[in-house]
Structure formats: structure tokens, C-alpha cells
Design a protein around this motif. Structure first.
Motif, PDB file in Angstrom:
ATOM      1  N   LYS A  41       1.942  -1.327   5.751  1.00  0.00           N
ATOM      2  CA  LYS A  41       3.077  -2.193   6.044  1.00  0.00           C
ATOM      3  C   LYS A  41       3.868  -1.737   7.258  1.00  0.00           C
ATOM      4  CE  LYS A  41       5.203  -4.381   2.830  1.00  0.00           C
ATOM      5  NZ  LYS A  41       4.488  -5.664   2.957  1.00  0.00           N
ATOM      6  N   GLN A  45       4.066  -4.228  10.462  1.00  0.00           N
ATOM      7  CA  GLN A  45       5.364  -4.725  10.903  1.00  0.00           C
ATOM      8  C   GLN A  45       5.703  -4.246  12.309  1.00  0.00           C
ATOM      9  OE1 GLN A  45       8.312  -4.066   7.817  1.00  0.00           O
ATOM     10  NE2 GLN A  45       7.029  -5.038   6.257  1.00  0.00           N
ATOM     11  N   GLN A 129      10.015   0.057   4.588  1.00  0.00           N
ATOM     12  CA  GLN A 129       9.317  -0.553   3.467  1.00  0.00           C
ATOM     13  C   GLN A 129       9.288   0.465   2.331  1.00  0.00           C
ATOM     14  OE1 GLN A 129       7.227   0.418   6.220  1.00  0.00           O
ATOM     15  NE2 GLN A 129       8.301  -1.074   7.489  1.00  0.00           N
ATOM     16  N   ASP A 274       4.204  -9.129   6.287  1.00  0.00           N
ATOM     17  CA  ASP A 274       4.565  -8.162   7.332  1.00  0.00           C
ATOM     18  C   ASP A 274       4.763  -8.861   8.666  1.00  0.00           C
ATOM     19  OD1 ASP A 274       4.388  -6.083   5.512  1.00  0.00           O
ATOM     20  OD2 ASP A 274       2.270  -5.721   5.938  1.00  0.00           O
TER      21      ASP A 274
END
Length: 336
Positions: A41, A45, A129, A274
Motif C-alpha cells: 500500500k 500510494q 496506512q 491505493d
């Protein structure tokens, strides 16, 4: 000064097993294809923020076998100077023919002790996250709170923390909370020990009355009223409560946008959340740099429209990191 984003997050090597249906407990099935792709993640992202046109640095860890992932991040214009080499995290992903997935994570290097616990000079956005040690997440949240009142902290609690962690988490220090409907429900149940029970007020009631996430978001917002909450609804779109709106429109009114219309259908949903998150942060950064720190409803709607479009394009391709579209392609699709 241009805004900067720092992400303390995960980096994985995703192993995709292509199957007709997700395996059931006690069942053994064969996959008809196997592939390895960059993911995690944090990495996803970071690439989304970069491809959306903003400046981003990723702080994390990966194994020797994941150096190619770091190169992929560099190719996407992500600052990787604070990535250390450990033992790679893994994600085993079952991917069905219709694009649905089931994911099992192995923490690996993502839970290695990283020496960097403070923010570098200059970041105005911190994105986190829940695929790294919670103590690191909390350290960055506290560092952001101490750095400047203008520092924006964005938290995507995925995977969802334990009930105890949820109850003890400093939600009041989060500027933007980004969740899907399941995550919002789990957090709400942990905080309130049961299903949400709240009246649905405001002029947005009629438009959102049939959205099951709406009362959940209202309940969460009652617990941390200064936090902006964005809930992705999959094929239904996105719902947001943004109390920090500073224009004349009532800030308590929800914002709802339908999902983007797909051109090629769903291929893989793995990185869509994401992608959405990265584009949201990049949009906020761009708005801040180009105009002012004043957050208006029309600005949030414009940013969310771009996020929804980007996420829609993301699910039309395989993989997580590499399926995230570039800003020019997203903007072209939005115009057409």
C-alpha cells in the motif's frame, strides 16, 4: 513553497494466482497463471501521488529480491532515498476471472525496525496506512502534529487495526481518514460496540438515504468531528463528510459521487483504493499550491471526480502499482 508528501509505508512483491473462483476453506484448486508484480500500500500510494503530478518520498524497507521494486518506484519519480534493504514483504493474491481478489499478507521487511522516525524538512502532507508497525505510524502522526499546524495527516487504516488499537488510536490527530465501507463499519463497531444508531440530518439526507455507509460515517464523525472522512464504495462511488470546508455551503452536508463509467470492464481491483488515495492527496497538494489553504466544496468535488476517474481506469488493468494511470491519461478520459 510547493507541497511535499512523505509516506511511511509498505513495499511488497505481489504474487498473483489467477483462479476461476476464490478458494474455499479446506479446498485445493489450481491456478491457470502466476505472476509477480510490485505492490504494497505504501508503494502503490506513492506511485499514485507521483503519477498524479505531486512530489512524494517513500520511507520503508524491502529485501534484496525487491531491488527491482525500488527501481520501479524511481522510474515513477518517487524519492526512494529512505528505503532500506531487509527481507521483502509478500502478498499472495487470488484473482478471479471477473477481477475480484483475496489477499494474504506476509509482513517481511515492512515490520523491520526503520531508523527514520521523524519527518524530513518541508513536508506538508504525511500519508500512512496500516501495513507497517503501529508504533511507526504513531511516531509519524505525532511528528506531524508537532511539526506545524499546517501539516496535513492522511490515514488509510488498511488492514483494519485490532479493536484495542482502534479504541486507543489518536483519531483527533488525523486530518483526512480514507476508508472503504467495510473498514468504516469495523472501526465504528470497535468504537461503539455495535451497529451505528444515529439520526440522519441535513439537506443531503435524500441523496444519501439509501447508502448504507452514510449513518456509519455520521457516527464516526460524531466521535472525531474535525476529521474529514472519505469512504470509497466500490462500484457505487464515493461518499465524503468534510467538516473543514470553509465556504458558505453547510460543511455538514455529505458529498456523494457515483463511480466512473468503465470502458473495458473490471479486470483487477487490487490497487484501486491505493490509486484513489494517492490521487486524493495529490489533488489536495495541487489545490494548496495553486490557490490557497481555504478548502471549498467545489474543490473537494473536483478532486474526488479525478480520484474516481483514476480508480476506474486502474481496475481496467492488471496489477497494483503498474495499473495506476498517469495524470494526463486521467484528465484526457475525464474530458472525453
Amino acid at each position: 513553497m510547493n507541497s511535499k508528501c512523505v509516506i511511511r509505508g509498505s513495499i511488497n512483491i505481489d504474487e498473483f494466482f489467477y483462479v476461476k473462483d476464490i478458494v474455499h476453506p479446506g479446498e485445493t484448486i489450481s491456478s491457470h497463471r502466476l505472476s509477480k508484480r510490485a505492490g504494497g500500500k505504501g508503494a502503490n500510494q506513492a506511485v499514485a501521488v507521483a503519477r498524479a503530478g505531486a512530489s512524494v518520498a517513500l520511507v520503508g524497507s524491502v529485501g534484496e529480491d525487491g531491488r527491482w521494486v525500488v527501481e520501479s518506484l524511481k522510474d515513477s519519480q518517487v524519492d526512494v532515498s529512505d528505503i532500506q534493504i531487509e527481507s521483502s514483504g509478500r502478498a499472495v493474491i487470488q484473482l478471479t476471472d471477473d477481477g475480484e481478489n483475496s489477499i494474504i499478507l506476509f509482513k517481511g521487511a515492512n515490520y523491520a525496525q526503520h531508523p527514520k522516525k521523524s519527518l524530513p524538512f518541508g513536508p506538508t502532507y504525511v500519508l500512512l496506512q496500516n501495513e507497517i508497525p503501529l508504533e511507526d505510524t504513531l511516531a509519524y502522526i505525532n511528528a506531524a502534529a508537532e511539526a506545524s499546524s499546517s501539516t496535513v495527516t492522511v490515514f488509510n487504516p488498511s488492514p483494519v487495526p485490532s479493536d484495542t488499537e482502534i479504541k486507543e488510536f489518536p483519531w483527533n490527530k488525523i486530518t483526512w481518514l480514507i476508508v472503504n465501507e467495510r473498514e468504516a463499519s469495523d472501526i465504528c463497531q470497535a468504537l461503539f460496540s455495535g451497529a451505528p444508531d444515529i439520526n440522519v440530518p441535513g439537506s443531503g439526507e435524500a441523496a444519501c438515504a439509501n447508502i448504507s455507509a452514510y449513518p456509519i460515517l455520521l457516527r464516526l464523525s460524531s466521535q472525531f468531528p474535525k476529521t474529514n472522512i472519505v469512504c470509497t464504495l466500490g462500484a457505487a462511488g464515493v461518499l465524503a463528510l468534510v467538516p473543514s470546508l470553509q465556504d458558505s455551503t453547510a460543511s455538514s452536508d455529505p458529498i456523494f459521487l457515483p463511480a466512473a463509467k468503465l470502458q473495458d470492464g473490471v479486470v483487477d481491483t487490487t490497487g484501486a483504493g491505493d490509486c484513489f488515495t494517492g490521487y486524493l492527496v495529490a489533488g489536495l497538494m495541487k489545490m494548496r499550491d495553486e490557490r490557497s489553504k481555504v478548502l471549498q466544496r467545489k474543490d473537494v468535488i473536483s478532486i474526488l471526480k479525478r480520484c474516481v476517474q483514476a480508480a476506474g481506469m486502474c481496475v481496467e488493468k492488471r496489477g497494483a502499482l503498474e495499473s495506476i494511470p498517469h495524470a494526463k491519461d486521467v484528465d484526457t478520459h475525464a474530458i472525453s
